[in-house]
Enzyme design. Structure first.
Site, short mmCIF file in Angstrom:
data_model
loop_
_atom_site.label_atom_id
_atom_site.label_comp_id
_atom_site.label_asym_id
_atom_site.label_seq_id
_atom_site.Cartn_x
_atom_site.Cartn_y
_atom_site.Cartn_z
N ASP A 28 0.84 -1.20 0.10
CA ASP A 28 -0.04 0.07 -0.19
C ASP A 28 0.84 1.27 -0.11
OD1 ASP A 28 -2.28 1.46 -0.12
OD2 ASP A 28 -2.83 1.44 2.09
N ASN A 76 -11.10 -2.96 -4.99
CA ASN A 76 -10.20 -1.75 -5.86
C ASN A 76 -10.94 -1.62 -7.27
OD1 ASN A 76 -7.05 -3.05 -4.46
ND2 ASN A 76 -8.17 -1.10 -4.00
C1 IPE Z 1 -5.28 -2.69 0.01
O1 IPE Z 1 -5.21 -1.28 -0.11
C2 IPE Z 1 -5.42 -3.56 -1.05
C3 IPE Z 1 -4.14 -3.53 -1.76
C4 IPE Z 1 -2.87 -2.85 -1.36
C5 IPE Z 1 -4.04 -4.18 -3.13
P1 IPE Z 1 -6.35 -0.03 -0.27
O2 IPE Z 1 -5.43 0.89 -0.55
O3 IPE Z 1 -7.21 -0.56 -1.34
O4 IPE Z 1 -6.89 -0.13 1.33
P2 IPE Z 1 -7.81 0.86 2.02
O5 IPE Z 1 -8.75 1.36 1.07
O6 IPE Z 1 -6.94 2.09 2.14
O7 IPE Z 1 -8.34 0.09 2.94
C1 IPE Z 2 -1.77 0.18 -3.29
O1 IPE Z 2 -1.38 1.63 -3.23
C2 IPE Z 2 -2.19 -0.41 -4.77
C3 IPE Z 2 -3.40 -0.90 -4.89
C4 IPE Z 2 -4.27 -0.70 -3.86
C5 IPE Z 2 -3.69 -1.40 -6.16
P1 IPE Z 2 -2.75 2.52 -3.25
O2 IPE Z 2 -3.05 2.91 -4.79
O3 IPE Z 2 -3.89 2.22 -2.48
O4 IPE Z 2 -1.95 3.91 -2.66
P2 IPE Z 2 -2.58 4.94 -1.74
O5 IPE Z 2 -3.05 4.09 -0.61
O6 IPE Z 2 -3.49 5.61 -2.65
O7 IPE Z 2 -1.34 5.79 -1.42
MG MG Z 3 -4.05 2.34 -0.61
#
Ligand code: IPE
Ligand code: IPE
Ligand code: MG
Length: 246
Positions: A28, A76
């Protein structure tokens, strides 16, 4: 004595049995990493994919058995289509490259999640990685793709209940249940790491994490490196895992 002497360079957590067999990571913070640099979110996902390559190689070289990463959740899909498309393209690119190098690198790959809604191209690549992985042994990287812990449990419950109602299984128990999960045959993660400062699981490995140790860090995933993993492993080595005992 000589038998137990350790090389000077060996880190404390590498001595004894304190290296986890299975580490899982919620990758993340890609979006925030990109934003900080004035880049589009997709640039963060590319950088994150690089970090995954680096960390998988490191885990393999340390002698771990499994690394499981959360790449795309069942939630997602709520993101803008351009971002979802970009992530899917990165996954395709990763799998195409991995297929070429899997035998050389000795990294088996498994995709965990509901592959049904994925593109035909991705499905074909997954089939290919599965068949190559079956021929290999040793370190395995699991990529959770269109994965949701609740979705996994519901799907397992549905299949298991059907088996019971058709008389093909006797009763529902924990061991039987685990066999209907995407993670069938994979031991539960010893350590789950979440970078980016969020302190939640976001639907990751709900069943498998019952007795996992958790490690949280503010570092954003694209900035995560071998030294950051070392810190998590060092912390893990100090934990006392009791599993409800004393
Ligand atoms: C969790 O991250 C999913 C992945 C890293 C693939 P998210 O960014 O989707 O989670 P939330 O929305 O902050 O809980
Ligand atoms: C994790 O990074 C990747 C996925 C969830 C696919 P994010 O895209 O959630 O990154 P932040 O949380 O917005 O920084
Ligand atoms: Mg995220």
């Amino acid at each position: 004595m000589a038998l137990f002497s350790k090389s000077k360079n060996e880190k404390a957590w590498q001595a004894g049995n304190s290296l986890p067999k299975h580490v899982a990571i919620i990758m993340d913070g890609n979006g925030r990493w990109a934003k900080k640099r004035g880049l589009p979110r997709t640039a963060g996902h590319s950088a994150g994919a690089e970090t995954f390559r680096k960390i998988a190689t490191y885990c393999k070289n340390l002698g771990m058995d499994y690394l499981t990463v959360y790449a795309f959740s069942t939630e997602n899909w709520k993101r803008p289509k351009e971002e979802v498309d970009a992530i899917m393209q990165l996954l395709e690119k990763y799998l195409v490259e991995a297929i070429e190098k899997m035998e050389r690198d000795g990294i088996r790959l498994k995709i965990l999640g509901d592959t049904e809604p994925l593109s035909d191209k991705l499905k074909a690549l997954i089939e290919r990685t599965d068949s190559i992985s079956h021929e290999l042994s040793g370190f395995q990287a699991n990529i959770c793709l269109n994965y949701g812990g609740r979705d996994e449990i519901i799907k397992a419950a549905r299949k298991y209940a059907r088996e019971v109602s058709e008389g093909r299984a006797n009763d529902i128990d924990e061991k039987g249940f685990a066999a209907y999960m995407y993670s069938d045959g994979i031991p539960d993660p010893d350590l789950i790491i979440r970078p980016s400062g969020e302190i939640r699981t976001s639907n990751f490995l709900l069943w498998q994490s019952a007795y996992s140790e958790f490690y949280f860090t503010d570092v954003l995933w694209p900035d995560f490196d071998e030294a950051e993993l070392d810190k998590a492993l060092e912390d893990y080595a100090k934990r006392s895992r009791r599993y409800g005992g004393v």
